[in-house]
Scaffold this motif. Structure first.
Motif, PDB file in Angstrom:
ATOM      1  N   THR A 181       0.551  -1.027   0.102  1.00  0.00           N
ATOM      2  CA  THR A 181      -0.194  -0.202  -0.154  1.00  0.00           C
ATOM      3  C   THR A 181       0.691   1.247   0.038  1.00  0.00           C
ATOM      4  N   ILE A 182       1.711   1.334   0.919  1.00  0.00           N
ATOM      5  CA  ILE A 182       2.827   2.232   0.679  1.00  0.00           C
ATOM      6  C   ILE A 182       3.451   2.226  -0.470  1.00  0.00           C
ATOM      7  N   ALA A 183       3.876   1.373  -0.727  1.00  0.00           N
ATOM      8  CA  ALA A 183       4.803   1.178  -1.624  1.00  0.00           C
ATOM      9  C   ALA A 183       4.382   1.953  -3.257  1.00  0.00           C
ATOM     10  N   CYS A 184       3.245   1.581  -3.111  1.00  0.00           N
ATOM     11  CA  CYS A 184       2.278   2.089  -4.191  1.00  0.00           C
ATOM     12  C   CYS A 184       2.408   3.461  -4.688  1.00  0.00           C
ATOM     13  N   SER A 185       1.463   3.398  -3.110  1.00  0.00           N
ATOM     14  CA  SER A 185       1.108   5.570  -3.056  1.00  0.00           C
ATOM     15  C   SER A 185       1.868   6.407  -3.326  1.00  0.00           C
ATOM     16  N   LEU A 186       3.937   5.760  -3.137  1.00  0.00           N
ATOM     17  CA  LEU A 186       4.401   6.315  -2.958  1.00  0.00           C
ATOM     18  C   LEU A 186       5.120   6.962  -4.930  1.00  0.00           C
ATOM     19  N   ARG A 187       4.447   6.043  -5.089  1.00  0.00           N
ATOM     20  CA  ARG A 187       4.425   6.512  -6.939  1.00  0.00           C
ATOM     21  C   ARG A 187       3.386   6.726  -7.423  1.00  0.00           C
ATOM     22  N   GLY A 188       2.564   7.235  -6.446  1.00  0.00           N
ATOM     23  CA  GLY A 188       1.416   7.794  -7.189  1.00  0.00           C
ATOM     24  C   GLY A 188       0.086   7.036  -7.597  1.00  0.00           C
ATOM     25  N   GLN A 189       0.504   5.392  -6.886  1.00  0.00           N
ATOM     26  CA  GLN A 189      -0.717   4.437  -7.873  1.00  0.00           C
ATOM     27  C   GLN A 189      -0.904   3.677  -5.967  1.00  0.00           C
ATOM     28  N   SER A 190      -2.201   2.835  -6.716  1.00  0.00           N
ATOM     29  CA  SER A 190      -2.432   2.179  -6.095  1.00  0.00           C
ATOM     30  C   SER A 190      -2.297   0.741  -5.628  1.00  0.00           C
ATOM     31  N   CYS A 191      -2.192  -0.054  -4.805  1.00  0.00           N
ATOM     32  CA  CYS A 191      -1.740  -1.505  -4.833  1.00  0.00           C
ATOM     33  C   CYS A 191      -3.489  -2.410  -5.267  1.00  0.00           C
ATOM     34  N   VAL A 192      -3.149  -3.354  -5.926  1.00  0.00           N
ATOM     35  CA  VAL A 192      -3.938  -3.869  -7.197  1.00  0.00           C
ATOM     36  C   VAL A 192      -3.513  -5.762  -6.394  1.00  0.00           C
ATOM     37  N   PRO A 193      -4.819  -5.576  -5.359  1.00  0.00           N
ATOM     38  CA  PRO A 193      -5.195  -6.552  -4.469  1.00  0.00           C
ATOM     39  C   PRO A 193      -5.419  -8.094  -5.223  1.00  0.00           C
ATOM     40  N   ASN A 194      -5.542  -7.977  -6.185  1.00  0.00           N
ATOM     41  CA  ASN A 194      -6.358  -9.312  -7.245  1.00  0.00           C
ATOM     42  C   ASN A 194      -4.939  -9.556  -7.795  1.00  0.00           C
ATOM     43  N   ARG A 195      -3.781  -8.760  -7.967  1.00  0.00           N
ATOM     44  CA  ARG A 195      -3.221  -9.441  -9.045  1.00  0.00           C
ATOM     45  C   ARG A 195      -1.632  -9.775  -7.791  1.00  0.00           C
ATOM     46  N   LEU A 196      -1.867  -9.599  -6.534  1.00  0.00           N
ATOM     47  CA  LEU A 196      -0.812 -10.498  -5.411  1.00  0.00           C
ATOM     48  C   LEU A 196      -0.644 -12.152  -5.939  1.00  0.00           C
ATOM     49  N   PHE A 197      -1.683 -12.752  -6.238  1.00  0.00           N
ATOM     50  CA  PHE A 197      -1.558 -13.714  -6.309  1.00  0.00           C
ATOM     51  C   PHE A 197      -0.338 -14.394  -7.370  1.00  0.00           C
TER      52      PHE A 197
END
Length: 278
Positions: A194-210
């Motif tokens: 969540t933080i790693a993506c937000s620092l790049r102006g994006q959001s984490c996509v949970p349904n791609r983690l797998f």
């Protein structure tokens, strides 16, 4: 009996009149129903119907809604059958629903017998597709794997017909193809996705983690000098930082065998997460 009374017929005269109508009137109507007009011999097509401009029929042709035959519901037999216009044949995804169905119906791309074994939904009690056309029409519709954040497509090629690995012996579409439109980011030690993506102006996509939760993807984006191992933790997939305590296997990449634990918010002070951002 049989005589007139004013303007009314007596019952016997009325019965006689009805028999005359039956004998001379109705046969003419019945004889007009022809059995040799050949409509039964003309195959009626199934088609995708819902397209605003185009539709695909179960013969594998694509045509405009105005050109479809009004009697048979079939497209004109012209142009390419099983057309893959606007399709990526590696990912087996297309930018058009109708061409996705047409391409999918090609017997060289979709094994009919295998397609009819695919479950329509995940539960064991779910049914299977009754035909190759049902399979293709169903597979090419949007699904949760087509979108990010529930309101945006991951890619223009969001109509996919590939057979999934929910039957024995099938091959799944490449993971890279399913990650189209996703920015794969390596976080810093202790950062959640969540933080790693937000620092790049994006959001984490949970349904791609797998999709990232496997050694070949971890080894592609991380060093994994200490190997790749199954583990437990919501901070995975991840790589253990080089200066972590020895019992944590510094430099090793970790994936979880319990995918229900995957979370964008998971973190650990000694691991760097591999994150899907969009």
């Amino acid at each position: 009996m049989g005589k007139f009374r004013g303007d009314l017929l007596l019952p016997s005269a009325l019965h006689a009149t009805l028999w005359i109508l039956v004998a001379f009137g109705f046969p003419a109507v019945i004889s007009a129903i022809r059995k040799d007009i050949g409509l039964a011999e003309n195959r009626v097509c199934r088609n995708t119907v819902q397209g605003r401009y185009l539709l695909s029929d179960d013969n594998g042709y694509v045509c405009t809604a105005l050109s479809v035959d009004s009697w048979t519901r079939c497209c004109p037999v012209k142009g390419d059958q099983f057309s893959c216009q606007g399709c990526n044949l590696i990912s087996q995804c297309c930018n058009s629903y109708e061409y996705c169905v047409s391409c999918c119906l090609d017997p060289s791309r979709t094994d009919k017998d295998l397609a009819m074994k695919v479950k329509i939904a995940k539960p064991v009690t779910a049914g299977t597709y009754s035909s190759a056309f049902d399979f293709c029409a169903g597979r090419c519709r949007h699904n949760s794997a087509s979108v990010v954040h529930e309101n945006a497509y991951a890619s223009d090629f969001h109509h996919c017909f590939s057979l999934q690995s929910n039957y024995s012996g099938s091959t799944e579409v490449t993971f890279e193809a399913r990650l189209a439109g996703i920015n794969i980011v390596t976080g810093r030690p202790g950062e959640s996705c969540t933080i790693a993506c937000s620092l790049r102006g994006q959001s984490c996509v949970p349904n791609r983690l797998f999709l990232l939760n496997r050694c070949n993807l971890l080894q592609k984006y991380m060093l994994c000098k200490g190997g790749c191992f199954a583990s437990l933790g919501s901070d995975q997939p991840a790589e253990v930082e080089e200066f972590a305590p020895k019992h944590m296997s510094p430099g090793a990449c970790l994936y979880t065998q319990t995918e229900a634990m995957l979370s964008c918010d998971g973190s650990h002070q000694h691991t760097k997460r591999l994150c899907p951002c969009a």
